[in-house]
Design a protein around this motif. Structure first.
Motif, PDB file in Angstrom:
ATOM      1  N   ASP A   1       0.505   7.057  -3.725  1.00  0.00           N
ATOM      2  CA  ASP A   1      -0.198   7.003  -5.002  1.00  0.00           C
ATOM      3  C   ASP A   1      -0.307   5.590  -5.544  1.00  0.00           C
ATOM      4  O   ASP A   1      -1.215   5.270  -6.319  1.00  0.00           O
ATOM      5  N   LYS A   2       0.633   4.738  -5.140  1.00  0.00           N
ATOM      6  CA  LYS A   2       0.600   3.358  -5.603  1.00  0.00           C
ATOM      7  C   LYS A   2       1.230   2.455  -4.557  1.00  0.00           C
ATOM      8  O   LYS A   2       2.016   2.905  -3.714  1.00  0.00           O
ATOM      9  N   VAL A   3       0.892   1.183  -4.601  1.00  0.00           N
ATOM     10  CA  VAL A   3       1.436   0.215  -3.664  1.00  0.00           C
ATOM     11  C   VAL A   3       2.909  -0.038  -3.990  1.00  0.00           C
ATOM     12  O   VAL A   3       3.254  -0.317  -5.140  1.00  0.00           O
ATOM     13  N   GLU A   4       3.755   0.070  -2.989  1.00  0.00           N
ATOM     14  CA  GLU A   4       5.183  -0.141  -3.203  1.00  0.00           C
ATOM     15  C   GLU A   4       5.570  -1.617  -3.132  1.00  0.00           C
ATOM     16  O   GLU A   4       6.657  -1.993  -3.559  1.00  0.00           O
ATOM     17  N   TYR A   5       4.678  -2.434  -2.590  1.00  0.00           N
ATOM     18  CA  TYR A   5       4.958  -3.862  -2.492  1.00  0.00           C
ATOM     19  C   TYR A   5       5.085  -4.467  -3.886  1.00  0.00           C
ATOM     20  O   TYR A   5       4.239  -4.250  -4.754  1.00  0.00           O
ATOM     21  N   LYS A   6       6.145  -5.223  -4.112  1.00  0.00           N
ATOM     22  CA  LYS A   6       6.435  -5.746  -5.448  1.00  0.00           C
ATOM     23  C   LYS A   6       5.755  -7.085  -5.741  1.00  0.00           C
ATOM     24  O   LYS A   6       5.703  -7.520  -6.883  1.00  0.00           O
ATOM     25  N   GLY A   7       5.262  -7.748  -4.700  1.00  0.00           N
ATOM     26  CA  GLY A   7       4.640  -9.041  -4.902  1.00  0.00           C
ATOM     27  C   GLY A   7       3.171  -8.923  -5.300  1.00  0.00           C
ATOM     28  O   GLY A   7       2.643  -7.841  -5.547  1.00  0.00           O
ATOM     29  N   THR A   8       2.508 -10.074  -5.353  1.00  0.00           N
ATOM     30  CA  THR A   8       1.091 -10.115  -5.713  1.00  0.00           C
ATOM     31  C   THR A   8       0.224  -9.694  -4.535  1.00  0.00           C
ATOM     32  O   THR A   8       0.457 -10.128  -3.410  1.00  0.00           O
ATOM     33  N   TRP A   9      -0.760  -8.864  -4.780  1.00  0.00           N
ATOM     34  CA  TRP A   9      -1.697  -8.469  -3.732  1.00  0.00           C
ATOM     35  C   TRP A   9      -3.106  -8.416  -4.310  1.00  0.00           C
ATOM     36  O   TRP A   9      -3.301  -8.203  -5.502  1.00  0.00           O
ATOM     37  N   HIS A  10      -4.097  -8.619  -3.442  1.00  0.00           N
ATOM     38  CA  HIS A  10      -5.492  -8.662  -3.877  1.00  0.00           C
ATOM     39  C   HIS A  10      -6.285  -7.430  -3.426  1.00  0.00           C
ATOM     40  O   HIS A  10      -7.133  -6.942  -4.170  1.00  0.00           O
ATOM     41  N   PHE A  11      -6.051  -6.989  -2.187  1.00  0.00           N
ATOM     42  CA  PHE A  11      -6.781  -5.843  -1.657  1.00  0.00           C
ATOM     43  C   PHE A  11      -5.787  -4.793  -1.165  1.00  0.00           C
ATOM     44  O   PHE A  11      -4.705  -5.119  -0.690  1.00  0.00           O
ATOM     45  N   TRP A  12      -6.231  -3.538  -1.250  1.00  0.00           N
ATOM     46  CA  TRP A  12      -5.396  -2.425  -0.780  1.00  0.00           C
ATOM     47  C   TRP A  12      -6.262  -1.488   0.058  1.00  0.00           C
ATOM     48  O   TRP A  12      -7.211  -0.893  -0.433  1.00  0.00           O
ATOM     49  N   GLN A  13      -5.936  -1.414   1.333  1.00  0.00           N
ATOM     50  CA  GLN A  13      -6.590  -0.446   2.217  1.00  0.00           C
ATOM     51  C   GLN A  13      -5.789   0.851   2.104  1.00  0.00           C
ATOM     52  O   GLN A  13      -4.712   0.981   2.652  1.00  0.00           O
ATOM     53  N   HIS A  14      -6.341   1.812   1.379  1.00  0.00           N
ATOM     54  CA  HIS A  14      -5.538   2.971   1.004  1.00  0.00           C
ATOM     55  C   HIS A  14      -5.786   4.219   1.836  1.00  0.00           C
ATOM     56  O   HIS A  14      -5.037   5.189   1.737  1.00  0.00           O
ATOM     57  N   THR A  15      -6.839   4.233   2.640  1.00  0.00           N
ATOM     58  CA  THR A  15      -7.063   5.380   3.512  1.00  0.00           C
ATOM     59  C   THR A  15      -7.959   4.989   4.675  1.00  0.00           C
ATOM     60  O   THR A  15      -8.770   4.065   4.568  1.00  0.00           O
ATOM     61  N   ASP A  16      -7.810   5.705   5.783  1.00  0.00           N
ATOM     62  CA  ASP A  16      -8.677   5.480   6.944  1.00  0.00           C
ATOM     63  C   ASP A  16      -9.568   6.694   7.204  1.00  0.00           C
ATOM     64  O   ASP A  16     -10.159   6.814   8.265  1.00  0.00           O
TER      65      ASP A  16
END
Length: 283
Positions: free
Chosen positions: A236-251
């Motif tokens: 449901d959400k990105v678990e990475y705690k740092g800064t990110w710009h893009f999220w590939q959330h499904t294939d």
């Protein structure tokens, strides 16, 4: 003397344990051939499944499509895009341009360009041209190979790809670390590619990889200076705690103009911020 001679009689050999086992096995096969066949088949299937998972699924598990449920769309994001390669085949760009994801227009497309030091995606030039002609912000990504040096791969990418103002920064797609390289040497290789390409375009390249790979192999602070494109599926959400710009959330995304599935991505910001990230528009 002759009378004292004993008549020699050869002794019967006793059955060895091995012989008994063979006899028992033969008897079992003859009495229950069907049961033995099913048991052997089950064992072989289990071994095959284990080997297939260990060597093919597990190393790139984040890329294996879920076999259940519907595609989830992250809430709270308005800037949507896709990434494509020759796997999507011939695309109807007129239909794709007019498509939307959860009511939001398609804004950007990442396109595979090169792999290693000698392979070019056979649909890259066509896809790259069509993306711009149809008003989409485009980007080009290089797929990292452990079989070529970082320098050879960087210069091959620069030879094959001509990014222009308004395009997204070059992308390095890295998903595998060579087993014969330690983490420090591997990180040095990645930085070599990034520095060479950055010197050409004077922008920080984007790093694409999946969540666990970043945490394991690209967690040095120096990599935090680069825009991060994270692959993290079925959450449901990105678990990475740092800064990110893009999220590939499904294939398993589907859009008009593309046959089959395509990767869906979101940009972590506004459309204005996306345009500011492009070549020629960075401060």
């Amino acid at each position: 003397m002759e009378a004292n001679k004993r008549t020699y009689k050869p002794r019967k050999r006793r059955s060895t344990t091995k012989q008994k086992r063979c006899s028992s096995l033969s008897a079992l096969l003859s009495r229950h051939p069907r049961a033995v066949w099913w048991t052997s088949s089950a064992v072989l299937i289990c071994v095959y499944v284990w080997a297939f998972y260990t060597y093919f699924v597990s190393p790139t598990g984040f890329r294996w499509r879920a076999l259940f449920g519907d595609t989830n769309y992250p809430a709270g994001y308005e800037i949507h895009g896709i990434d494509i390669s020759h796997y999507q085949g011939k695309i109807d760009w007129d239909k794709l341009r007019d498509s939307n994801i959860e009511g939001y227009p398609l804004r950007f497309v990442m396109i595979k360009s090169t792999e290693g030091s000698s392979r070019t995606d056979n649909r890259f030039k066509e896809n790259f041209r069509q993306a711009r002609e149809h008003g989409l912000i485009r980007g080009a990504y290089h797929f990292w190979s452990n079989k070529s040096s970082a320098r050879d791969q960087a210069y091959f990418f620069l030879k094959q790809v001509r990014l222009e103002d308004g395009d997204l920064p070059p992308v390095l797609d890295v998903e595998h670390k060579p087993q014969d390289r330690n983490v420090e040497d591997f990180q040095r290789d990645i930085l070599t590619w990034l520095h060479i390409v950055e010197d050409k375009y004077h922008v920080k390249p984007i790093i694409y990889t999946y969540y666990k790979f970043k945490e394991s192999y690209l967690n040095a602070p120096v990599f935090d200076d680069y825009p991060y494109w994270i692959a993290h599926y079925y959450v449901d959400k990105v678990e990475y705690k740092g800064t990110w710009h893009f999220w590939q959330h499904t294939d398993v995304g589907q859009l008009p103009g593309i046959k089959g599935y395509v990767d869906f991505n979101i940009f972590n910001g506004s459309f204005y911020a996306l345009k500011k990230l492009t070549i020629g528009n960075q401060d």
